[in-house]
Design an enzyme around this catalytic site. Sequence first.
Site, PDB file in Angstrom:
ATOM      1  N   ARG A  62     -27.960  12.298   7.948  1.00 22.15           N
ATOM      2  CA  ARG A  62     -29.556  12.643   8.033  1.00 22.15           C
ATOM      3  C   ARG A  62     -29.632  13.957   7.829  1.00 22.15           C
ATOM      4  NH1 ARG A  62     -28.381  14.580  14.298  1.00 22.15           N
ATOM      5  NH2 ARG A  62     -26.308  16.450  13.708  1.00 22.15           N
TER       6      ARG A  62
ATOM      7  N   GLY B  92     -19.364  19.135  16.073  1.00 21.59           N
ATOM      8  CA  GLY B  92     -17.766  18.471  16.808  1.00 21.59           C
ATOM      9  C   GLY B  92     -17.967  17.017  15.886  1.00 21.59           C
TER      10      GLY B  92
ATOM     11  N   ASP C 236     -29.101  23.134  23.261  1.00 22.52           N
ATOM     12  CA  ASP C 236     -28.593  22.702  21.129  1.00 22.52           C
ATOM     13  C   ASP C 236     -29.190  22.004  20.712  1.00 22.52           C
ATOM     14  OD1 ASP C 236     -26.628  22.041  24.407  1.00 22.52           O
ATOM     15  OD2 ASP C 236     -25.533  20.736  23.201  1.00 22.52           O
TER      16      ASP C 236
ATOM     17  N   ASP D  48     -13.096  12.656  19.119  1.00 22.86           N
ATOM     18  CA  ASP D  48     -13.166  12.886  17.693  1.00 22.86           C
ATOM     19  C   ASP D  48     -13.832  13.359  16.327  1.00 22.86           C
ATOM     20  OD1 ASP D  48     -14.853  10.962  18.259  1.00 22.86           O
ATOM     21  OD2 ASP D  48     -13.169   8.906  17.796  1.00 22.86           O
ATOM     22  N   GLY D  49     -14.718  13.008  16.970  1.00 27.21           N
ATOM     23  CA  GLY D  49     -15.741  13.785  15.987  1.00 27.21           C
ATOM     24  C   GLY D  49     -15.709  12.387  15.348  1.00 27.21           C
TER      25      GLY D  49
END
Length: 511
Positions: A189, A99, A267, A131-132
Amino acid sequence: MKLNLITQKFTQLFPGDFSENTMQRQTPDVMFCSVKPAEFDTTELIDFNEKLSEDIGLGKLENNEDFLAAQHLPENVKTYATAYAGHQFGNWAGQLGDGRAIYAGEIQNGNRQTEIQWKGAGATPYSRNADGRAVLRSSIREYLMSEAMFHLGVPTTRALSLAKTGEDVIRDIQYSGNPQKEQGAVVVRTAESFLRFGHFELLSARKQDDLLKQLADYTVENFFPEVSLENNPSKYIDWFQAICDRTLKMIIDWYRVGFVHGVMNTDNMSVLGLTIDYGPYSMMDGYDLEFTPNTTDLPGRRYAFGKQGQISHWNLATFANAIFPLIDNAEVLEKILDNFGKQFWVKHDQMLADKFGFDEVLKEDEKFFTEWQQMMQDLTLDYTLFFQQIEKPISEIKTDDFKDSFYRNLNENELKKLLNFIEKYHTRKLRNKISESDSLDLMSKTNPKFILRNYLLFEAIQDAENGNYEMFFKLKKALENPYENLYPEFNKKRPSKYDNQTGSSQLSCSS
Ligand code: AMP
Ligand code: MG
């Protein structure tokens, strides 16, 4: 930086949607979508991990600050977000996906491959009405903690850089209807792979068995050298065993250093056994098996410190269900899972023996460890400081010295309990067959002298939000040397003013 070396093998192998449409939606036929990062006007690099960059083959920075904020990317970097699913707090959550993580692709250095991602660089089809973006607060937490875990020797994803986006992001930290402006940030990352249990759960739920097999083969071939590929009829069984082994190692390390993840949804479980997704995590201060820093998890405490073993078992069982079509043998999977439960306690005892400086686990140690655990729980002693107090020649251990690890005044009875335990420890240590100095050596390698406590992060974040990064860089130095006492001022219990502080003792998923 050798940006021209970045490739996208994953997107060449698997079905994707190249439309670059960022509308949030279900993507039932594909495993990823091409997405372009957001454009930011005034990015500012805060830190770059040059050593990691060199290690993975990306080289020095050389005027490539833009890349670290996902801006003005070179032609060869074709960005994408992947689809995954998951069980959140025990319930099937359906399609989730990246996301707010966007992949740059992979980079190869010799035979080591590393994936590169930005976190917080913009919305994707998987942003689920969000909003990411990521805020400075949570980006500092991910940046510092993933590196802290690496230096503690815990398997983890890593952090390459931290940059501010120059954007304001709106967040309601306490979900109290009080949204505030915060500074936006992006972390780059890296990991050998970011594949999660959820990637497999998604294909399994969609009954895409061919893709499930293809993804499993890709994973085994690229990331599981311990699984034999040649003529191996039990390849997927061996792979599941390897995933259990790696997950076990990770969880035992979490217990060793006192890490509580906070959101162990499937997840957020790496198939490679890496600690991933640093959200409402915490290092443990006062010992408490029921401790969870995550306010969302407070009612059930599903992901409390003491439950992480059980929950990883549950997550692995869920993963076993997902890959069942590849194995089609419930008995063998159940056996591996049963064995995980047994091995957990074997490895847990071994880890505690190392922390206490014992050369081996004796039969009676099980009782000794249980008594220790009960004492720690009853007295709420500081987990990390306790082991520092006993890391000295046995005759020099004084109960008075433990005062620095108390979170409340202990009564006479409680002090006696502690004294009794120290006496038992003394007796037990006399049975060691290794020398006292070898025992102390083992303890010093096992027990950290610096842990990145939430209150330290909280202080560093408050300063950073006001443009002062002194504490941030000091913490970075300390976490690179966690088995040395470089900064005695950080090697202290949590001050009482932080006992109920939002953002320190209590964290939400808002990030
Ligand atoms: P988490 O609880 O952080 O593991 O996130 C669960 C799901 O929500 C994942 O698919 C995340 O990528 C997504 N997500 C969390 N925060 C955001 C955000 N600010 N913008 C977009 N997606 C998000
Ligand atoms: Mg997540």
